[in-house]
Scaffold this motif. Structure first.
Motif, PDB file in Angstrom:
ATOM      1  N   UNK A 114     -11.470 -13.435  50.019  1.00 31.87           N
ATOM      2  CA  UNK A 114     -11.569 -14.443  51.080  1.00 31.87           C
ATOM      3  C   UNK A 114     -11.067 -15.796  50.597  1.00 31.87           C
ATOM      4  N   UNK A 115     -11.348 -16.119  49.321  1.00 26.21           N
ATOM      5  CA  UNK A 115     -10.871 -17.391  48.795  1.00 26.21           C
ATOM      6  C   UNK A 115      -9.355 -17.419  48.730  1.00 26.21           C
ATOM      7  N   UNK A 116      -8.710 -16.287  48.341  1.00 24.19           N
ATOM      8  CA  UNK A 116      -7.244 -16.242  48.286  1.00 24.19           C
ATOM      9  C   UNK A 116      -6.641 -16.387  49.679  1.00 24.19           C
ATOM     10  N   UNK A 117      -7.252 -15.746  50.673  1.00 27.40           N
ATOM     11  CA  UNK A 117      -6.751 -15.889  52.046  1.00 27.40           C
ATOM     12  C   UNK A 117      -6.862 -17.326  52.530  1.00 27.40           C
ATOM     13  N   UNK A 118      -7.946 -17.993  52.184  1.00 19.82           N
ATOM     14  CA  UNK A 118      -8.110 -19.390  52.600  1.00 19.82           C
ATOM     15  C   UNK A 118      -7.044 -20.271  51.962  1.00 19.82           C
ATOM     16  N   UNK A 119      -6.745 -20.027  50.670  1.00 15.84           N
ATOM     17  CA  UNK A 119      -5.710 -20.829  49.996  1.00 15.84           C
ATOM     18  C   UNK A 119      -4.349 -20.585  50.636  1.00 15.84           C
ATOM     19  N   UNK A 120      -4.079 -19.333  50.984  1.00  9.60           N
ATOM     20  CA  UNK A 120      -2.790 -19.014  51.623  1.00  9.60           C
ATOM     21  C   UNK A 120      -2.668 -19.697  52.976  1.00  9.60           C
ATOM     22  N   UNK A 121      -3.712 -19.737  53.723  1.00 14.63           N
ATOM     23  CA  UNK A 121      -3.666 -20.417  55.029  1.00 14.63           C
ATOM     24  C   UNK A 121      -3.408 -21.913  54.868  1.00 14.63           C
ATOM     25  N   UNK A 122      -4.032 -22.511  53.860  1.00 13.61           N
ATOM     26  CA  UNK A 122      -3.801 -23.941  53.640  1.00 13.61           C
ATOM     27  C   UNK A 122      -2.366 -24.225  53.229  1.00 13.61           C
ATOM     28  N   UNK A 169     -21.391 -20.458  55.294  1.00 17.43           N
ATOM     29  CA  UNK A 169     -20.183 -19.637  55.469  1.00 17.43           C
ATOM     30  C   UNK A 169     -19.115 -20.013  54.452  1.00 17.43           C
ATOM     31  N   UNK A 170     -18.966 -21.324  54.186  1.00 11.65           N
ATOM     32  CA  UNK A 170     -17.983 -21.773  53.200  1.00 11.65           C
ATOM     33  C   UNK A 170     -18.344 -21.277  51.811  1.00 11.65           C
ATOM     34  N   UNK A 171     -19.648 -21.302  51.465  1.00 11.77           N
ATOM     35  CA  UNK A 171     -20.075 -20.792  50.156  1.00 11.77           C
ATOM     36  C   UNK A 171     -19.755 -19.311  50.028  1.00 11.77           C
ATOM     37  N   UNK A 172     -19.992 -18.573  51.116  1.00  6.25           N
ATOM     38  CA  UNK A 172     -19.698 -17.140  51.064  1.00  6.25           C
ATOM     39  C   UNK A 172     -18.211 -16.887  50.830  1.00  6.25           C
ATOM     40  N   UNK A 173     -17.319 -17.664  51.483  1.00  6.85           N
ATOM     41  CA  UNK A 173     -15.864 -17.485  51.317  1.00  6.85           C
ATOM     42  C   UNK A 173     -15.442 -17.813  49.891  1.00  6.85           C
TER      43      UNK A 173
END
Length: 711
Positions: free
Chosen positions: A41-49, A31-35
């Protein structure tokens, strides 16, 4: 062992054919590889962090480093063991529930479906069984004719007869299988040209099971002992063939026909229950077979150990014979538990590893048996080679068993490595394929080849020297050749051993430069500390160069006279007239007197009385030489007798001398006969030997003698 291999192969085929893989859930890593691969999805993950709580420290936000301590690893291992045990217990409970589902599902099944299935399968079963029975009757007569007189045939004819029997039985199986397909396609309640899946399952199961049973019959040949290749009695062949056929039929038909049919007609629980029941039954039968043959196999292994004179491998087999049944039962129970716990992955791996282990043991046993038979039979060279090289056969008989013992242990190590590879204890194949493994394997093989070549060279050179010294073949070797060839063989053996040892050590990675330097230092120290040894060797070298003496010569050395029996670079071994052996180092030799070089003289000194006629004495000596020339010693005499001459006067005799010229070292035999003949002729012709004479001369009266008057 072949029976177990065959059984394992059938079970592996059945399990792999009907195993169902559960749907794998996506792992968190996937799942992490897919994100990360998706830009949005990668930009959303960075924004959440970035929007994380400001009070959260960087250490808390960072991913945790895995704990690799021993305590953590031990905890993980015990947890996996506990989960496996729990899964095993649950599998037993599920199996009991499956039996209930089997009967409940059978009662709830559609009566129409059951009736149609019974009609279609009944027709196929009746036709299949009856046609196969009739074909077996026909092939039985053919096979009996083929097996008749098998004991009088050679191995190739027996093998050809066995292959013919196999083809006949295989034709019967295929014919019955094809007839079953014809019945399934043209009879029953299904439309013509169509057949049910259960009928196909039955026919395929029949083909696989009967083919497997045919392989067992070909190995054991229970009905035709004259064609049997293995050293098995008729009773044992019938016993193992019977139980192997029953187990193959039980497991094969269940997993290839009964269980898939119940899965489609009743329920998957019913099919699983049937498999559990059959596996438990098969394991129980196997345990009973093990207990029945416990003593027979123990006695057989003990006999094998006795035939091997209780060597290392023999003692191991004897110890295995005492407890083999316990190991077999534990293995069978483990197999059942593993199948209950995880039939999709664990059981195929265990069966595959078992099959590979048994194959490795079987191949290794054949190789070891061949080596043992080769060593027991020994070597027998042709008569012409034995005549030319009489010591070659004893040398090979002493050399080959040692090499075969090393090869036998190499095979045993190979079997253990194959078993470890099969069970995943280590990855030997992967290690050998790596650079390090290839380097180590190449070094070991190179060192072994160097040692083997050195041994072969030693045998070749020793055989060549033996051939050159053999007086029965070719020309007779001289004493010089005997001495030099024996010295050459000894020197070559020592040099070859040192050279091969150094090269072998260099191949396995040992730095031989310090060894060579150390050998030089040690040699120098020995040279200073053992001056006598150095003097022995140097003097021996010059004696050999000057060809002063050889083996078989009669010499006088260091005050000892005798025949040279052995001559080395350091000493000479002499046997004197009394049979005593003297070992004389060359450092104590300052003079060598060789009595057998070129030619020899026998010097005959004869003493006669003064009143003897000298001409008569000389004629007797010449006549004695004529007698010697008429004897067997005439072929060693090289010239006429040196004329007898008067050489000296003594107080009591006259001394005459004559010489007989002979071949080197042959003067004593002719000389003894000449001396005996001379003294016999002297006695016949009245020639007296010198004898001491004492004359009495009357003396004057003593000065102290008294006169008549007493004054």
């Amino acid at each position: 062992m072949r029976f177990l291999i065959l059984l394992a192969a059938i079970l592996l085929f059945a399990f792999s054919a009907h195993a169902q893989e559960p749907a794998a859930e996506p792992a968190p890593a996937d799942e992490l590889i897919r994100i990360l691969e998706d830009d949005t999805a990668r930009a959303e993950l960075i924004e959440r962090l970035r929007q994380a709580s400001p009070g959260e420290s960087a250490e808390e936000a960072a991913p945790a480093v895995p704990d690799l301590s021993i305590a953590r690893q031990l905890a993980e291992y015990t947890r996996s063991v506990a989960e496996g045990a729990s899964a095993t217990v649950r599998s037993f409970g599920n199996a009991l529930g499956n039996f209930q589902d089997l009967f409940a599902g059978g009662l709830n099944a559609d009566a129409e479906v059951v009736r149609n299935l019974a009609i279609n399968l009944g027709i196929v079963i009746v036709g299949l069984v009856s046609s196969f029975w009739l074909l077996r009757l026909l092939t039985g007569r053919i096979n009996r004719r083929l097996a008749r007189g098998g004991t009088e045939r050679g191995m190739l004819r027996r093998l050809g007869g066995l292959i013919t029997v196999a083809l006949v039985d295989a034709a019967a199986i295929v014919a019955a299988w094809a007839f079953g397909y014809v019945l399934a396609l043209n009879t029953g309640i299904t439309p013509s040209g169509q057949m049910g899946i259960n009928q196909s399952l039955l026919l395929n199961a029949f083909l696989v099971v009967e083919a497997s049973k045919l392989l067992v019959r070909l190995v054991l040949v229970p009905q035709f002992g004259t064609l049997r290749l293995l050293p098995v009695t008729d009773e044992n062949a019938a016993y193992w063939s019977f139980w192997a056929a029953r187990l193959i039929s039980l497991v094969g038909y269940t997993f290839m026909f009964v269980s898939p049919m119940l899965n489609s007609v009743v329920s998957r629980a019913a099919g699983g229950a049937a498999q559990v029941l059959v596996m438990a039954t098969a394991i129980t039968i196997a345990i009973i077979i093990v207990l029945q043959n416990k003593d027979d196999i123990r006695i057989w292994l003990a006999n094998v150990s006795e035939r091997r004179n209780n060597d290392g491998l023999g003692r191991l087999l004897a110890a295995l014979g005492q407890h083999w049944h316990v190991l077999a039962i534990v293995y069978l129970l483990t197999l059942l538990v593993v199948w209950f716990a995880n039939p999709e992955t664990a059981l195929p791996f265990m069966l595959g590893a078992t099959a590979q282990s048994l194959i490795a043991i079987a191949i290794g046993s054949l190789i070891i048996g061949f080596i043992g038979r080769f060593v027991t039979a020994g070597l027998s060279l042709p008569d012409d080679v034995r005549q030319r090289l009489p010591l070659l056969e004893p040398r090979l008989r002493a050399f080959v068993p040692g090499v075969m013992t090393i090869v036998r242990w190499v095979v045993i190590v190979g079997i253990l490595v194959a078993i470890g590879q099969a069970w995943g204890l280590f990855d030997f194949a992967g290690w050998v394929g790596s650079e390090e493994g290839l380097a180590v394997a190449g070094s070991v093989v190179s060192a072994a080849l160097i040692v083997l070549v050195a041994i072969v060279l030693h045998v070749v050179v020793s055989s060549w020297v033996e051939y050159r010294l053999n007086a029965k073949v070719g020309r007779i070797p001289t004493a010089r050749e005997k001495t030099l060839l024996n010295l050459f063989k000894n020197a070559f053996t020592v040099a070859l051993a040192i050279f091969a040892l150094m090269l072998a050590l260099a191949q396995i990675g040992v730095n031989i430069a310090p060894l060579l330097a150390g050998a030089g230092v040690v040699g120098l120290a020995i040279g200073f500390g053992a001056q006598k040894l150095v003097q022995d060797i140097i003097t021996g070298i010059f004696i050999q160069f000057e060809n002063v003496m050889n083996e078989g010569d009669v010499v006088e050395v260091a005050g000892r006279s005798g025949t040279v029996e052995k001559l080395t670079i350091r000493s000479v071994t002499i046997r004197d007239m009394s049979g005593t052996i003297h070992l004389i180092p060359f450092s104590s030799v300052d003079q060598v007197s060789n009595m057998v070089r070129g030619f020899s003289f026998y010097v005959a000194d004869v003493e006669v009385a003064y009143d003897s006629d000298i001409e008569v004495v000389k004629q007797a000596m010449r006549d004695a030489f004529d007698v010697v020339m008429q004897s067997e010693h005439s072929n060693v005499i090289l010239d006429e007798l040196d004329p007898p001459v008067l050489v000296a006067f003594t107080q009591t005799s006259m001394k005459l001398r004559a010489r007989i010229k002979t071949l080197a070292g042959k003067q004593w035999g002719a000389g003894r006969l000449y001396s005996e003949t001379v003294w016999r002729l002297f006695a016949e012709r009245g020639i007296r030997k010198p004898t001491p004479q004492v004359s009495y001369v009357p003396g004057l009266p003593a000065p102290w003698t008294a006169d008549e008057g007493g004054n």
